[in-house]
Design a protein around this motif. Structure first.
Motif, mmCIF file in Angstrom:
data_model
loop_
_atom_site.group_PDB
_atom_site.id
_atom_site.type_symbol
_atom_site.label_atom_id
_atom_site.label_comp_id
_atom_site.label_asym_id
_atom_site.label_seq_id
_atom_site.Cartn_x
_atom_site.Cartn_y
_atom_site.Cartn_z
ATOM 1 N N ALA A 248 -6.780 5.706 -26.487
ATOM 2 C CA ALA A 248 -7.363 5.248 -25.222
ATOM 3 C C ALA A 248 -6.398 5.616 -24.107
ATOM 4 O O ALA A 248 -5.236 5.183 -24.114
ATOM 5 C CB ALA A 248 -7.595 3.744 -25.259
ATOM 6 N N GLY A 249 -6.851 6.419 -23.179
ATOM 7 C CA GLY A 249 -5.945 6.811 -22.118
ATOM 8 C C GLY A 249 -6.542 7.838 -21.192
ATOM 9 O O GLY A 249 -7.690 8.294 -21.365
ATOM 10 N N ASP A 250 -5.779 8.198 -20.211
ATOM 11 C CA ASP A 250 -6.195 9.138 -19.177
ATOM 12 C C ASP A 250 -6.073 10.568 -19.692
ATOM 13 O O ASP A 250 -5.036 10.963 -20.253
ATOM 14 C CB ASP A 250 -5.316 8.944 -17.938
ATOM 15 N N LEU A 251 -7.121 11.351 -19.499
ATOM 16 C CA LEU A 251 -7.120 12.732 -19.986
ATOM 17 C C LEU A 251 -6.023 13.560 -19.336
ATOM 18 O O LEU A 251 -5.311 14.317 -20.014
ATOM 19 C CB LEU A 251 -8.489 13.371 -19.725
ATOM 20 N N LEU A 252 -5.857 13.438 -18.035
ATOM 21 C CA LEU A 252 -4.852 14.249 -17.355
ATOM 22 C C LEU A 252 -3.445 13.923 -17.846
ATOM 23 O O LEU A 252 -2.603 14.822 -17.971
ATOM 24 C CB LEU A 252 -4.957 14.049 -15.841
ATOM 25 N N ALA A 253 -3.199 12.652 -18.151
ATOM 26 C CA ALA A 253 -1.881 12.286 -18.695
ATOM 27 C C ALA A 253 -1.666 12.922 -20.061
ATOM 28 O O ALA A 253 -0.557 13.386 -20.378
ATOM 29 C CB ALA A 253 -1.774 10.766 -18.796
ATOM 30 N N THR A 254 -2.706 12.970 -20.865
ATOM 31 C CA THR A 254 -2.605 13.611 -22.183
ATOM 32 C C THR A 254 -2.327 15.101 -22.039
ATOM 33 O O THR A 254 -1.499 15.670 -22.776
ATOM 34 C CB THR A 254 -3.908 13.396 -22.978
ATOM 35 N N LEU A 255 -2.995 15.740 -21.098
ATOM 36 C CA LEU A 255 -2.782 17.170 -20.878
ATOM 37 C C LEU A 255 -1.368 17.434 -20.346
ATOM 38 O O LEU A 255 -0.701 18.383 -20.782
ATOM 39 C CB LEU A 255 -3.826 17.705 -19.897
ATOM 40 N N ASP A 256 -0.910 16.603 -19.421
ATOM 41 C CA ASP A 256 0.447 16.759 -18.887
ATOM 42 C C ASP A 256 1.486 16.585 -19.997
ATOM 43 O O ASP A 256 2.490 17.308 -20.037
ATOM 44 C CB ASP A 256 0.701 15.733 -17.785
ATOM 45 N N PHE B 102 -2.128 22.532 -27.463
ATOM 46 C CA PHE B 102 -3.321 22.454 -28.309
ATOM 47 C C PHE B 102 -3.829 23.857 -28.646
ATOM 48 O O PHE B 102 -3.858 24.742 -27.789
ATOM 49 C CB PHE B 102 -4.426 21.672 -27.605
ATOM 50 N N ASP B 103 -4.261 24.031 -29.878
ATOM 51 C CA ASP B 103 -4.882 25.292 -30.291
ATOM 52 C C ASP B 103 -6.309 25.400 -29.774
ATOM 53 O O ASP B 103 -6.840 26.515 -29.660
ATOM 54 C CB ASP B 103 -4.899 25.407 -31.816
ATOM 55 N N ALA B 104 -6.935 24.268 -29.515
ATOM 56 C CA ALA B 104 -8.292 24.262 -28.963
ATOM 57 C C ALA B 104 -8.513 22.946 -28.237
ATOM 58 O O ALA B 104 -8.011 21.891 -28.648
ATOM 59 C CB ALA B 104 -9.339 24.433 -30.063
ATOM 60 N N ILE B 105 -9.261 23.012 -27.145
ATOM 61 C CA ILE B 105 -9.656 21.823 -26.384
ATOM 62 C C ILE B 105 -11.156 21.875 -26.193
ATOM 63 O O ILE B 105 -11.725 22.912 -25.813
ATOM 64 C CB ILE B 105 -8.948 21.746 -25.014
ATOM 65 N N VAL C 91 -9.785 21.512 -15.236
ATOM 66 C CA VAL C 91 -9.891 22.706 -16.079
ATOM 67 C C VAL C 91 -8.573 23.474 -16.061
ATOM 68 O O VAL C 91 -8.128 23.988 -17.097
ATOM 69 C CB VAL C 91 -11.070 23.589 -15.637
ATOM 70 N N ALA C 92 -7.928 23.558 -14.913
ATOM 71 C CA ALA C 92 -6.622 24.221 -14.844
ATOM 72 C C ALA C 92 -5.596 23.496 -15.722
ATOM 73 O O ALA C 92 -4.784 24.131 -16.408
ATOM 74 C CB ALA C 92 -6.141 24.274 -13.399
ATOM 75 N N ALA C 93 -5.641 22.165 -15.732
ATOM 76 C CA ALA C 93 -4.730 21.410 -16.585
ATOM 77 C C ALA C 93 -5.046 21.628 -18.061
ATOM 78 O O ALA C 93 -4.136 21.709 -18.900
ATOM 79 C CB ALA C 93 -4.816 19.921 -16.245
ATOM 80 N N MET C 94 -6.323 21.734 -18.396
ATOM 81 C CA MET C 94 -6.711 22.036 -19.771
ATOM 82 C C MET C 94 -6.171 23.406 -20.190
ATOM 83 O O MET C 94 -5.615 23.563 -21.282
ATOM 84 C CB MET C 94 -8.237 22.017 -19.908
ATOM 85 N N ALA C 95 -6.336 24.387 -19.309
ATOM 86 C CA ALA C 95 -5.835 25.729 -19.617
ATOM 87 C C ALA C 95 -4.330 25.714 -19.826
ATOM 88 O O ALA C 95 -3.801 26.375 -20.736
ATOM 89 C CB ALA C 95 -6.222 26.694 -18.496
ATOM 90 N N GLY C 96 -3.616 24.946 -19.008
ATOM 91 C CA GLY C 96 -2.168 24.875 -19.128
ATOM 92 C C GLY C 96 -1.687 24.178 -20.390
ATOM 93 O O GLY C 96 -0.549 24.389 -20.820
ATOM 94 N N ALA C 97 -2.568 23.336 -20.979
ATOM 95 C CA ALA C 97 -2.199 22.603 -22.194
ATOM 96 C C ALA C 97 -2.568 23.359 -23.467
ATOM 97 O O ALA C 97 -2.365 22.833 -24.561
ATOM 98 C CB ALA C 97 -2.870 21.234 -22.196
ATOM 99 N N LEU C 98 -3.081 24.591 -23.327
ATOM 100 C CA LEU C 98 -3.440 25.404 -24.490
ATOM 101 C C LEU C 98 -2.254 26.242 -24.961
ATOM 102 O O LEU C 98 -1.475 26.754 -24.154
ATOM 103 C CB LEU C 98 -4.593 26.355 -24.149
ATOM 104 N N ALA C 99 -2.166 26.404 -26.269
ATOM 105 C CA ALA C 99 -1.218 27.350 -26.839
ATOM 106 C C ALA C 99 -1.689 28.772 -26.555
ATOM 107 O O ALA C 99 -2.867 28.986 -26.222
ATOM 108 C CB ALA C 99 -1.114 27.116 -28.347
ATOM 109 N N PRO C 100 -0.822 29.772 -26.661
ATOM 110 C CA PRO C 100 -1.261 31.156 -26.500
ATOM 111 C C PRO C 100 -2.441 31.465 -27.422
ATOM 112 O O PRO C 100 -2.429 31.115 -28.607
ATOM 113 C CB PRO C 100 -0.025 31.971 -26.875
#
Length: 282
Positions: A93-101, A110-113, A131-140
């Protein structure tokens, strides 16, 4: 959360999950998740995407399901247990942006979001930044999949095109959604392009119900989720959307179960939901 509100939310989440499940399964299958170990289900809700992701990635994966509302996580946990993938999922339970940060800052990406009906202006003031934060939290070579039920492009009232257009507008007004611009809910591709993702694709996975009772999930979805939302929007914002008093009375007839003229009693009734998946890679 009051018990009344919780009951309404649970009804919505379970009815929606059951109806959209076949499209979610097909969409997840296209992501190529086999061998990907660390996955995120953003805004997991009742866990429909959570289970599909865990199945597709395999027994060595871990899927983290995050939702801001802690009251819904028990639904996701129960669903994962019933579907035999509980050992592959973790819930927070928590904030999505905090998880991405956290993922970006720790270097454990993450390998996939996956996000289903979560990145839109009803949830975030700046969807493009999410979406930019999601992209930044992805592995190559990590993959981002944004799935939407595409609610406002659906055919709920075939043969009543003018009423359907006005209902869509009334619902948008009721939710306070923008009618266009950078924050509009149709701009998933634009947000992915701006985030610098590559190999961006758009796919449609239609959900069609005809005859409506051949699909056991369609009537509950319409009667528990769609009709109440549309009728409330028609009555509260219909005049602004161009609906007259007679239009609203007609909608009451069409969308009231058990009444004479109820739309689902029409043998020609059909439902088309053009669910949409937009994908991109880092």
């Amino acid at each position: 959360m009051t018990e009344l509100r919780r009951t309404g939310l649970v009804t919505y989440l379970l009815s929606n999950r059951a109806f959209v499940a076949p499209a979610v399964e097909r969409a997840v299958e296209t992501l190529g998740l086999s061998g990907r170990r660390r996955l995120l289900d953003a805004g997991t809700g009742a866990g429909g995407g959570l289970v599909a992701l865990a199945r597709a990635a395999g027994p060595d994966s871990e899927v983290l399901g995050v939702d801001l509302n802690p009251d819904v996580l028990s639904l996701a946990r129960t669903h994962a247990e019933e579907e035999g993938v509980a050992d592959r999922v973790r819930l927070r339970a928590g904030d999505l942006l905090a998880t991405l940060d956290e993922a970006t800052g720790s270097g454990v990406a993450f390998d996939a979001i996956w996000g289903s009906d979560v990145v839109w202006p009803g949830n975030f003031e700046d969807p493009a930044a999410v979406v930019a934060a999601m992209a930044g939290a992805l592995a190559p070579d990590g993959v981002l999949g944004l799935f939407t039920s595409n609610y406002y492009q659906s055919m709920f009232l075939p043969g009543h095109a003018r009423l359907q257009r006005a209902l869509r507008t009334a619902s948008e007004l009721n939710w306070g959604l923008p009618g266009g611009g950078e924050r509009h809910y149709d701009r998933h591709v634009h947000w992915m392009v701006a985030a610098g993702l590559r190999d961006i694709r758009v796919q449609v996975f239609p959900r069609v119900a005809f005859p409506v009772d051949d699909d056991p999930t369609a009537r509950p979805y319409l009667e528990r989720v769609v009709w109440p939302e549309l009728l409330e929007a028609a009555r509260s914002r219909g005049a602004e959307a161009g609906l007259g008093d007679e239009d609203i009375r007609l909608l009451g007839t069409l969308l009231t179960p058990g009444g004479q003229g109820y739309v689902l009693d029409d043998p020609g009734y059909y439902l088309v939901h053009p669910t949409l998946l937009v994908t991109g890679r880092r």
